[in-house]
Design a protein around this motif. Structure first.
Motif: not given
Length: 280
Positions: A263-278
Motif C-alpha cells: 500500500v505504501l508503494r502505491h502511486p496514490w499514496i506516494k503522490s499523496r493523492g495527486g494526479t498519478s498513473s497506476v
C-alpha cells in the motif's frame, strides 16, 4: 486503583469509557507530565478470550509502539486483583470519526492520502514486529497536537510472530471494518488490518461504508460476500488511482490483497493523492 499506580501518578477526571473500563487523565508525581491511564475492570472480562486479550495487551502494545511514532506509546503498566492499568500518551485531539462526521468539510484526496499513508506506516511498523491491531477504524485513529495521526487501542491486538508464520482465529473487530476471513471463522493473518484500513479510506472518500446492513449479522453477511462497488453518486469525483488502491486493499482474495508495505508503494499514496498513473 492500584496502590503503586496511585503512588506514581495523580489520577484526575475520566476522559473516555470503553467496553471493559475507563480512561482517566493522570500526571506523574515526579515529573508532572500528563498522561492517560486506561483501566480495565477484570470483573467485566467474563469471556476467556477477552481475558486473554487483556492480559496480553501491555506486551503487544509495547512491541507495536517500539520505534513507531505513529502509534500511541505505553509508558507503564500495573495490575491488581481488580484491574489492569496502562499508562499511555494523552491524545487530546479529535479522532478520525469526528473528522469524517464533519459534513461541512469533505475530505479531499490529498488529505485522505496523507492520513491513510500515515496510518499504513503505523500498521506496517506493527506488522514488522509481528503484531496485528485487529480493530483499525476511525475511532482508533486520533490526531495529536501537531495534527498527525496516532493509532490507539491495542486491546484487540494479536500476535503472528515476526516471520508472520503464526495465524490467528477469533471474531475480533468492528462489523463495518472486519475482514471476510475473520467473519468466515478461518485462520487469518496481518492483512486483516489492510482490509480495515481500506474500509476507512473508502468511508473517507465516499462518506459511506462499502458494506451495509441493519444489524451486525447483515453487515457480516455483506462483508462475507465482499462485493465492492463505487456508486457514482458519491464516487464520481474520486480518481481512478484511489479506486485502484481501494480494490487492492478491500480484496476478498487474501493472496491478492496488498500488504501494508505494498500500500505504501502505491502511486496514490506516494503522490499523496495527486494526479498519478497506476501501475498494474
Amino acid at each position: 486503583m492500584s496502590a503503586q499506580l496511585n503512588q506514581d501518578y495523580e489520577i484526575a477526571a475520566i476522559v473516555g469509557r470503553g467496553r471493559f473500563g475507563a480512561v482517566f487523565r493522570c500526571s506523574s508525581r515526579i515529573s508532572g507530565e500528563t498522561f492517560a491511564v486506561k483501566s480495565i475492570d477484570k470483573t467485566l472480562l467474563t469471556d476467556p478470550f477477552d481475558s486473554d486479550l487483556a492480559s496480553r495487551e501491555a506486551k503487544l502494545h509495547r512491541l507495536a509502539a517500539a520505534g513507531n511514532p505513529l502509534a500511541v506509546q505505553i509508558h507503564a503498566d500495573y495490575e491488581d486483583d481488580a484491574s489492569i492499568h496502562l499508562v499511555l500518551d494523552l491524545c487530546t485531539g479529535p479522532d478520525l470519526f469526528d473528522r469524517i462526521a464533519d459534513e461541512s468539510a469533505p475530505i479531499s484526496e490529498p488529505e485522505a492520502a496523507m492520513v491513510i499513508g500515515d496510518l499504513m506506516e503505523a500498521i506496517a511498523a506493527c506488522h514488522r514486529r509481528g503484531v496485528v491491531h485487529r480493530d483499525v477504524k476511525p475511532e482508533n485513529v486520533v490526531f495529536d497536537a501537531e495534527g498527525r495521526i496516532r493509532l490507539v487501542d491495542f486491546g484487540s491486538a494479536g500476535w503472528i510472530g515476526e516471520d508472520g508464520g503464526e495465524g490467528m482465529k477469533g471474531l475480533v473487530g468492528t462489523p463495518y471494518y472486519v475482514a471476510p476471513e475473520v467473519v468466515r471463522g478461518e485462520e487469518y493473518g496481518e492483512k486483516v488490518d489492510v482490509w480495515s484500513a481500506g474500509v476507512v479510506m473508502y468511508i473517507m472518500l465516499g462518506g459511506v461504508p462499502p458494506f451495509h446492513g441493519e444489524t451486525a449479522a447483515e453487515i457480516f453477511e455483506a462483508v462475507r460476500r465482499g462485493n465492492l462497488r463505487f456508486p457514482s453518486r458519491v464516487f464520481h469525483k474520486v480518481s481512478p488511482a484511489a479506486k485502484d488502491l481501494l480494490r487492492r486493499m478491500i480484496c476478498k482474495d487474501v493472496s491478492r490483497r496488498f500488504s501494508a508495505e505494498q500500500v505504501l508503494r502505491h502511486p496514490w499514496i506516494k503522490s499523496r493523492g495527486g494526479t498519478s498513473s497506476v501501475d498494474d
